[in-house]
Design an enzyme around this catalytic site. Structure first.
Site, PDB file in Angstrom:
ATOM      1  CE  LYS A 136      -3.402  -2.699   2.461  1.00 42.85           C
ATOM      2  NZ  LYS A 136      -4.700  -2.699   3.094  1.00 42.85           N
ATOM      3  CG  HIS A 145      -6.549  -3.255  -2.865  1.00 43.55           C
ATOM      4  ND1 HIS A 145      -7.114  -2.503  -1.862  1.00 43.55           N
ATOM      5  CD2 HIS A 145      -5.918  -4.290  -2.277  1.00 43.55           C
ATOM      6  CE1 HIS A 145      -6.827  -3.072  -0.699  1.00 43.55           C
ATOM      7  NE2 HIS A 145      -6.101  -4.159  -0.922  1.00 43.55           N
ATOM      8  CD  GLU A 185      -6.631  -0.395   1.083  1.00 47.07           C
ATOM      9  OE1 GLU A 185      -5.547  -0.138   0.535  1.00 47.07           O
ATOM     10  OE2 GLU A 185      -6.736  -1.176   2.051  1.00 47.07           O
ATOM     11  CD  GLU A 221      -7.309  -8.304  -0.848  1.00 42.37           C
ATOM     12  OE1 GLU A 221      -6.388  -8.669  -0.111  1.00 42.37           O
ATOM     13  OE2 GLU A 221      -7.403  -7.155  -1.293  1.00 42.37           O
ATOM     14  N   GLY A 244      -7.329  -5.086   6.798  1.00 44.13           N
ATOM     15  CA  GLY A 244      -6.745  -4.147   7.747  1.00 44.13           C
ATOM     16  C   GLY A 244      -7.514  -4.038   9.048  1.00 44.13           C
TER      17      GLY A 244
HETATM   18  C1  PEP Z   1      -4.766  -6.034   1.414  1.00 44.53           C
HETATM   19  O1  PEP Z   1      -4.464  -4.860   1.469  1.00 44.53           O
HETATM   20  O2  PEP Z   1      -4.909  -6.552   0.308  1.00 44.53           O
HETATM   21  C2  PEP Z   1      -4.945  -6.763   2.668  1.00 44.53           C
HETATM   22  C3  PEP Z   1      -5.413  -7.988   2.624  1.00 44.53           C
HETATM   23  O3  PEP Z   1      -4.614  -6.103   3.830  1.00 44.53           O
HETATM   24  P1  PEP Z   1      -4.513  -6.761   5.304  1.00 44.53           P
HETATM   25  O4  PEP Z   1      -3.709  -8.019   5.163  1.00 44.53           O
HETATM   26  O5  PEP Z   1      -3.796  -5.721   6.107  1.00 44.53           O
HETATM   27  O6  PEP Z   1      -5.888  -7.025   5.757  1.00 44.53           O
END
Ligand code: PEP
Length: 249
Positions: A11, A94, A96, A166, A172
């Protein structure tokens, strides 16, 4: 049959100085990994990362790529620019990016096409928000995102693409999907790929990672699931020791 792949998503973390320290710690810790190992870094760290990872088993990825070859897109980075640096992978879509920067299924698809056209390997992220999960829409969301990302993508490219499931609420937050839940949703994604391409392609050639607070403590249980082919790791990829423990699960 499907080789596991563990990728770090740094990130917006790590200056060049921090990158040098982290990678030099990481190289000896992951050198005997049985899986593919990737680190996806901010653009400014890529040249350093590629240089340091030459001759090691660590591959380097970016965190995004623009769909146009070049032009008036202030602040964006093209596939050619990444390829010239020696970058091999790129995270696309992603959560984000979807959440804060207006990424849509259509822009994800455009970026995937641009990446593949230049020989970059996309790591395509899909996953539901907490609201969508609570509304019972998890399958609907990941099917829509998968179909959108793979629109007009040729079957021949399947070996060059990784999907990361995800759940947004697990990123996070320290909350992980249960291994069974993650496995079930990844199965939905694999079934979608079977319909889009063919059952054997989906079974043999489509690698699907889990991402969302994967760490040294839960990696073993998640990786024991039959549908989970690896992890996309945020927080735990920022410390060499933690990331190496995930990689060497
Ligand atoms: C990500 O940013 O793709 C992620 C899975 O973050 P984290 O492992 O911190 O949850």
């Amino acid at each position: 049959m499907r080789k596991p792949i563990i990728a770090g998503n740094w990130k917006m973390n790590n200056t060049i100085a921090a990158t040098k320290a982290l990678i030099s710690d990481l190289i000896p810790l992951v050198k005997d990994a049985a899986c593919d190992v990737v680190i996806c870094t901010p653009y400014t760290d890529l040249a350093t990362a590629v240089e340091m990872c030459k001759g090691t088993n660590i591959k380097v990825g970016a965190e995004n790529v623009h769909w146009a070859e070049k032009g008036a897109f202030t602040g964006e980075i093209s596939a050619d620019m990444l390829v010239e640096l020696g970058v091999e992978y790129v995270i696309i879509g992603h959560s984000e990016r979807r959440q804060y920067f207006g990424e849509t299924d259509a822009t994800v698809n455009a970026r995937v096409k641009a990446a593949l056209a230049k020989g970059l390997k996309p790591i395509i992220c899909v996953g539901e928000t907490l609201e969508e999960r609570e509304a019972g829409k998890t399958a609907e969301v990941v099917i829509r995102q998968t179909e959108g990302a793979f629109k007009d993508i040729d079957k021949a490219e399947l070996d060059n693409i990784v999907i990361a499931y995800e759940p947004v609420w697990a990123i996070g937050t320290g909350k992980t999907a249960t291994a069974d839940d993650a496995n079930d949703t990844i199965k939905v994604i694999r079934d979608t790929m079977a319909k889009l391409y063919c059952p054997k392609c989906a079974e043999d050639r489509v690698r699907i990672q889990y991402g969302g607070s994967m760490n040294p403590k839960n990696v073993k249980e998640l990786m024991a699931m039959p549908e989970i082919d690896g992890g996309l790791i945020g927080g735990a990829s920022l410390k060499a020791e933690d990331f190496s423990k995930v990689v060497n699960y």
